[in-house]
Motif scaffolding. Sequence first.
Motif, PDB file in Angstrom:
ATOM      1  N   SER A 191      -0.048   2.295  12.429  1.00  0.00           N
ATOM      2  CA  SER A 191      -1.236   2.909  13.008  1.00  0.00           C
ATOM      3  C   SER A 191      -0.908   3.854  14.147  1.00  0.00           C
ATOM      4  O   SER A 191      -1.730   4.708  14.503  1.00  0.00           O
TER       5      SER A 191
ATOM      6  N   TYR B  35      -6.108   9.471  -0.671  1.00  0.00           N
ATOM      7  CA  TYR B  35      -5.666   9.022   0.644  1.00  0.00           C
ATOM      8  C   TYR B  35      -6.787   9.165   1.662  1.00  0.00           C
ATOM      9  O   TYR B  35      -7.624  10.062   1.580  1.00  0.00           O
TER      10      TYR B  35
ATOM     11  N   ILE C 260      -0.433   9.780   9.554  1.00  0.00           N
ATOM     12  CA  ILE C 260      -0.179   8.901   8.412  1.00  0.00           C
ATOM     13  C   ILE C 260      -1.501   8.586   7.716  1.00  0.00           C
ATOM     14  O   ILE C 260      -2.482   8.189   8.356  1.00  0.00           O
TER      15      ILE C 260
ATOM     16  N   TYR D  66       1.562   5.105   1.694  1.00  0.00           N
ATOM     17  CA  TYR D  66       1.332   5.852   2.926  1.00  0.00           C
ATOM     18  C   TYR D  66       1.887   7.265   2.784  1.00  0.00           C
ATOM     19  O   TYR D  66       3.020   7.455   2.332  1.00  0.00           O
TER      20      TYR D  66
ATOM     21  N   HIS E 122      -5.277   7.031   8.340  1.00  0.00           N
ATOM     22  CA  HIS E 122      -4.867   5.686   8.732  1.00  0.00           C
ATOM     23  C   HIS E 122      -4.424   5.622  10.187  1.00  0.00           C
ATOM     24  O   HIS E 122      -4.889   4.773  10.940  1.00  0.00           O
ATOM     25  N   SER E 123      -3.510   6.492  10.595  1.00  0.00           N
ATOM     26  CA  SER E 123      -3.000   6.432  11.966  1.00  0.00           C
ATOM     27  C   SER E 123      -4.031   6.967  12.960  1.00  0.00           C
ATOM     28  O   SER E 123      -4.984   7.664  12.589  1.00  0.00           O
TER      29      SER E 123
ATOM     30  N   LYS F 157      -3.366   6.634   4.094  1.00  0.00           N
ATOM     31  CA  LYS F 157      -3.164   5.408   3.323  1.00  0.00           C
ATOM     32  C   LYS F 157      -3.975   5.452   2.033  1.00  0.00           C
ATOM     33  O   LYS F 157      -5.078   5.995   2.001  1.00  0.00           O
TER      34      LYS F 157
ATOM     35  N   SER G 259       0.850  -1.186   0.000  1.00  0.00           N
ATOM     36  CA  SER G 259       0.000   0.000   0.000  1.00  0.00           C
ATOM     37  C   SER G 259       0.887   1.238   0.000  1.00  0.00           C
ATOM     38  O   SER G 259       2.108   1.150   0.093  1.00  0.00           O
TER      39      SER G 259
END
Length: 329
Positions: free
Chosen positions: A184, A131, A121, A104, A134-135, A123, A102
Motif C-alpha cells: 500500500s 486493475y 501500484i 499487482y 491500490h497504493s 491491483k 492477487s
Amino acid sequence: MLELSKSLGLKAGVRTPGLHKLGDIHMRDPFIFTDKNRGLYFLFGTTVEICDGAADVDPYFEVYVSRDLKNFEGPFVAFQPQKGFFGVKHYWAPEVYEYKGSYYMFATFKGGIGEDRGTAILKADLPEGPYKPHSQGHVTLKGHECLDGTFYLEDGKPWIAFCHEWTEMYFGTIKALPLEEDLSASIEAEPIVIVDTEKDHIPWIRHMEDPRVEKKGYLTDAPFFHRMEDGRLMMLWSSYSVKGYKGTGSGGYVVAVCQSLSGTVKGPWKHEKELLLDENTGHSSLFYDLEGKLRLISHGNDTLHGFEYPVIYEVCEKENLKIVREGEY
C-alpha cells in the motif's frame, strides 16, 4: 475471429481490437506476464496513442493476449481510471506481478501541474485486469521526478526499485525502497542507491541532451531484477551508449547488467562491462515461457517514436546472461 479474448471477457477501449503479429504492435517498455495455469501470455506496455489520452479520452493501460508469443489479440483495457484518479498523463512502463494470490501492476503516472511523476501500484484478481488503484498514491520519492518502478521480493519482503529522473538530477540514479507488506505504501527509509551515473564510472554510457533541461546528463531507465540459477542477483537497466563501444556499439539505446556482490538488493553493485544488447533496443524485462525457457522482451526501433515494437529473445545463463539470436521472434 477473436475467440480467445472473447472467452476471457476482455473489454475494448477506444481502439478496435484485432489479431496482430508481435512486430506489428507499436509500444515502448513491453512486459510479458506468463499465466502458466491458463497457458496464456499477457503483453503490456506504453502505447503512445493512449498513454497521454486526448481531449475527450483519459489515458489508460492496454493489454494484449497470446497463446504462442507470435499472434496477439488486442488491444483491450487493463486499467481504466475513474474520475479523480491522481494520474493525469504519462501512463508508462506497466509491469505485472503475482503476489499473495492477487495481481499487482507497477506503473508510472504523472500528476497535474506542479505534481510529481512516480510509480503507483494497482491491483486485480486476474493478470489481465481490470486493475484498480491500490497504493496510497506514488510509492516512489515524494516531491521528486521518478519512473519505471519494478517489484522485487527478497526473503519474503517486498521492495521497489525505480529511476530518479535525470531531468531533475542531471545524473540519473536507480534507487530502491522497502514496501509495506500489503504494497500500500513504501516504508520511510533512506533509499538504497543501486546505480549512480555520476560516481560509478560506467565506460559505455553517454551524455543526453533534452530541451526540457539546460544541462547534459546521464539517463537511467528500466531496472529489472533477476536471480540467476547459481544464486547471483543481477539487475538489467537501460541508457544510451557511446558510439563504437567495444568497436561495434551502435550508440543507441542499450540494455546493461549489474550484479549485487552481496546477493541482496543492498549491494554493493558492480557494473558488467559487456552490454547485453546494443542495437537501439532497450527497456527490457525477463520472463519464463510456458516451456520454461528464459526470454527477454525489449522494444526495438527506439529512436523512431511511435513506431517502436516488442522484440523477444531467448536468453541463456552460463557465466553471465547471454542473448541467443535464434530465439528472436
